[in-house]
Design a protein around this motif. Sequence first.
Motif, PDB file in Angstrom:
ATOM      1  N   LYS A  61       0.943  -1.164   0.056  1.00  0.00           N
ATOM      2  CA  LYS A  61       0.214  -0.170  -0.055  1.00  0.00           C
ATOM      3  C   LYS A  61       0.904   1.331  -0.114  1.00  0.00           C
ATOM      4  O   LYS A  61       2.026   1.321   0.411  1.00  0.00           O
ATOM      5  N   PRO A  62       0.449   2.370  -0.561  1.00  0.00           N
ATOM      6  CA  PRO A  62       1.358   3.571  -0.661  1.00  0.00           C
ATOM      7  C   PRO A  62       1.317   4.094   0.821  1.00  0.00           C
ATOM      8  O   PRO A  62       0.381   3.754   1.534  1.00  0.00           O
ATOM      9  N   ARG A  63       2.669   4.497   1.067  1.00  0.00           N
ATOM     10  CA  ARG A  63       2.793   5.159   2.187  1.00  0.00           C
ATOM     11  C   ARG A  63       2.078   6.572   2.509  1.00  0.00           C
ATOM     12  O   ARG A  63       1.885   7.260   1.597  1.00  0.00           O
ATOM     13  N   LYS A  64       1.501   6.598   3.675  1.00  0.00           N
ATOM     14  CA  LYS A  64       0.766   7.830   3.999  1.00  0.00           C
ATOM     15  C   LYS A  64       1.864   9.022   4.322  1.00  0.00           C
ATOM     16  O   LYS A  64       2.643   8.713   5.179  1.00  0.00           O
ATOM     17  N   ALA A  65       1.618  10.114   3.758  1.00  0.00           N
ATOM     18  CA  ALA A  65       2.525  11.308   4.385  1.00  0.00           C
ATOM     19  C   ALA A  65       2.325  11.477   5.693  1.00  0.00           C
ATOM     20  O   ALA A  65       1.220  11.408   6.213  1.00  0.00           O
ATOM     21  N   GLN A  66       3.217  11.793   6.498  1.00  0.00           N
ATOM     22  CA  GLN A  66       3.273  12.111   7.569  1.00  0.00           C
ATOM     23  C   GLN A  66       3.054  13.703   7.919  1.00  0.00           C
ATOM     24  O   GLN A  66       3.854  14.396   8.413  1.00  0.00           O
ATOM     25  N   GLY A  67       1.827  14.255   7.470  1.00  0.00           N
ATOM     26  CA  GLY A  67       1.548  15.468   7.666  1.00  0.00           C
ATOM     27  C   GLY A  67       2.433  16.140   6.506  1.00  0.00           C
ATOM     28  O   GLY A  67       2.814  15.989   5.700  1.00  0.00           O
ATOM     29  N   LYS A  68       2.054  17.683   6.638  1.00  0.00           N
ATOM     30  CA  LYS A  68       2.447  18.447   5.397  1.00  0.00           C
ATOM     31  C   LYS A  68       3.942  18.666   5.760  1.00  0.00           C
ATOM     32  O   LYS A  68       4.786  18.780   6.892  1.00  0.00           O
ATOM     33  N   GLN A  69       4.797  18.630   4.750  1.00  0.00           N
ATOM     34  CA  GLN A  69       6.238  19.060   4.692  1.00  0.00           C
ATOM     35  C   GLN A  69       6.566  19.991   4.261  1.00  0.00           C
ATOM     36  O   GLN A  69       5.900  20.808   3.433  1.00  0.00           O
ATOM     37  N   TYR A  70       7.460  20.905   5.046  1.00  0.00           N
ATOM     38  CA  TYR A  70       8.031  22.172   5.088  1.00  0.00           C
ATOM     39  C   TYR A  70       9.427  22.180   4.316  1.00  0.00           C
ATOM     40  O   TYR A  70      10.134  21.271   4.502  1.00  0.00           O
ATOM     41  N   ILE A  79       7.674  23.730  13.882  1.00  0.00           N
ATOM     42  CA  ILE A  79       6.583  22.623  14.239  1.00  0.00           C
ATOM     43  C   ILE A  79       7.444  21.825  15.475  1.00  0.00           C
ATOM     44  O   ILE A  79       6.664  21.444  16.326  1.00  0.00           O
ATOM     45  N   MET A  80       8.638  21.622  15.519  1.00  0.00           N
ATOM     46  CA  MET A  80       9.011  21.053  16.745  1.00  0.00           C
ATOM     47  C   MET A  80       8.965  21.722  18.135  1.00  0.00           C
ATOM     48  O   MET A  80       8.331  21.076  18.997  1.00  0.00           O
ATOM     49  N   LEU A  81       9.034  23.191  18.051  1.00  0.00           N
ATOM     50  CA  LEU A  81       8.808  23.836  19.359  1.00  0.00           C
ATOM     51  C   LEU A  81       7.260  23.641  19.457  1.00  0.00           C
ATOM     52  O   LEU A  81       6.837  23.585  20.636  1.00  0.00           O
ATOM     53  N   TRP A  82       6.084  23.813  18.556  1.00  0.00           N
ATOM     54  CA  TRP A  82       4.907  23.900  18.547  1.00  0.00           C
ATOM     55  C   TRP A  82       4.617  22.310  19.408  1.00  0.00           C
ATOM     56  O   TRP A  82       3.638  22.292  20.198  1.00  0.00           O
ATOM     57  N   ASN A  93      -3.721  21.410  20.717  1.00  0.00           N
ATOM     58  CA  ASN A  93      -3.811  20.993  19.276  1.00  0.00           C
ATOM     59  C   ASN A  93      -2.364  20.913  18.734  1.00  0.00           C
ATOM     60  O   ASN A  93      -1.654  21.906  18.652  1.00  0.00           O
ATOM     61  N   LYS A  94      -1.904  19.774  18.501  1.00  0.00           N
ATOM     62  CA  LYS A  94      -0.434  19.472  17.967  1.00  0.00           C
ATOM     63  C   LYS A  94      -0.161  19.724  16.785  1.00  0.00           C
ATOM     64  O   LYS A  94       0.924  19.327  15.928  1.00  0.00           O
ATOM     65  N   THR A  95      -1.160  19.820  15.894  1.00  0.00           N
ATOM     66  CA  THR A  95      -1.388  19.462  14.357  1.00  0.00           C
ATOM     67  C   THR A  95      -0.332  20.798  13.827  1.00  0.00           C
ATOM     68  O   THR A  95      -0.393  21.869  14.203  1.00  0.00           O
ATOM     69  N   ASN A  96       0.082  20.425  12.501  1.00  0.00           N
ATOM     70  CA  ASN A  96       0.569  21.304  11.841  1.00  0.00           C
ATOM     71  C   ASN A  96      -0.434  22.637  11.376  1.00  0.00           C
ATOM     72  O   ASN A  96       0.034  23.737  11.381  1.00  0.00           O
ATOM     73  N   ALA A  97      -1.747  22.093  11.345  1.00  0.00           N
ATOM     74  CA  ALA A  97      -2.629  23.094  11.006  1.00  0.00           C
ATOM     75  C   ALA A  97      -2.828  24.120  11.822  1.00  0.00           C
ATOM     76  O   ALA A  97      -3.187  25.215  11.747  1.00  0.00           O
ATOM     77  N   ALA A  98      -2.831  23.529  13.214  1.00  0.00           N
ATOM     78  CA  ALA A  98      -3.116  24.622  14.362  1.00  0.00           C
ATOM     79  C   ALA A  98      -1.714  25.237  14.501  1.00  0.00           C
ATOM     80  O   ALA A  98      -2.015  26.640  14.940  1.00  0.00           O
ATOM     81  N   MET A  99      -0.709  24.927  14.145  1.00  0.00           N
ATOM     82  CA  MET A  99       0.478  25.801  14.252  1.00  0.00           C
ATOM     83  C   MET A  99       0.567  27.056  13.213  1.00  0.00           C
ATOM     84  O   MET A  99       0.727  28.035  13.280  1.00  0.00           O
ATOM     85  N   GLU A 100       0.031  26.541  11.861  1.00  0.00           N
ATOM     86  CA  GLU A 100      -0.105  27.429  10.782  1.00  0.00           C
ATOM     87  C   GLU A 100      -1.189  28.578  11.284  1.00  0.00           C
ATOM     88  O   GLU A 100      -1.172  29.567  10.912  1.00  0.00           O
ATOM     89  N   SER A 101      -2.318  28.095  11.947  1.00  0.00           N
ATOM     90  CA  SER A 101      -3.171  28.890  12.369  1.00  0.00           C
ATOM     91  C   SER A 101      -2.539  29.981  13.113  1.00  0.00           C
ATOM     92  O   SER A 101      -2.837  31.430  13.072  1.00  0.00           O
ATOM     93  N   TRP A 102      -1.824  29.649  14.121  1.00  0.00           N
ATOM     94  CA  TRP A 102      -1.035  30.496  14.996  1.00  0.00           C
ATOM     95  C   TRP A 102      -0.124  31.638  14.110  1.00  0.00           C
ATOM     96  O   TRP A 102       0.026  32.822  14.635  1.00  0.00           O
ATOM     97  N   VAL A 103       0.615  30.957  13.167  1.00  0.00           N
ATOM     98  CA  VAL A 103       1.503  31.774  12.331  1.00  0.00           C
ATOM     99  C   VAL A 103       0.810  32.839  11.735  1.00  0.00           C
ATOM    100  O   VAL A 103       1.207  34.154  11.581  1.00  0.00           O
ATOM    101  N   LYS A 104      -0.471  32.294  11.048  1.00  0.00           N
ATOM    102  CA  LYS A 104      -1.207  33.429  10.543  1.00  0.00           C
ATOM    103  C   LYS A 104      -1.798  34.389  11.277  1.00  0.00           C
ATOM    104  O   LYS A 104      -1.650  35.465  11.022  1.00  0.00           O
ATOM    105  N   ALA A 105      -2.399  34.097  12.547  1.00  0.00           N
ATOM    106  CA  ALA A 105      -2.732  35.106  13.429  1.00  0.00           C
ATOM    107  C   ALA A 105      -1.337  35.908  13.797  1.00  0.00           C
ATOM    108  O   ALA A 105      -1.915  37.256  14.021  1.00  0.00           O
TER     109      ALA A 105
END
Length: 139
Positions: A61-70, A79-82, A93-105
């Motif tokens: 089976k194809p490997r699932k990506a481990q979240g968004k890659q930067y 990401i590491m600090l988050w 919330n430890k997700t990259n999306a949560a960190m991105e929301s904080w970055v955007k804010a």
Amino acid sequence: MMSANNIAKIKIAQKQLGMEDDAYRALLTRLTGKNSAAKLSVTEQLKVLAAMVQLGFKPSKPRKAQGKQYSQPHSRKLIMLWKDLYQAGHVANKTNAAMESWVKAETGKASPDWLEPAEAKRLIEALKSWAKRPVKEAL
């Protein structure tokens, strides 16, 4: 047109099925009229793969990506600090999306990859500072 990915799968199938070269080339010739995977069209490659599955080939089976890659080192640092903040109980919330929301804010930019070096440094220092604060207990 050929697909190197399909050719690789065909070679993996040949090995997994334990097919000798003569049997492999006979299969190709019987199915496509060609004796080399490199000469097959994409449609012919898929036909050969389907036949090999019927013979017992089990594609992985194809490997699932481990979240968004930067691409930027500062993004990976954020990401590491988050995630460290999550482990310590500072963020829920430890997700990259949560960190991105904080970055955007904080910056108005939707991705940490888009940060200027000075912005990235400011955010990294903010997260480090946040990590030093005591965690507030939930009531």
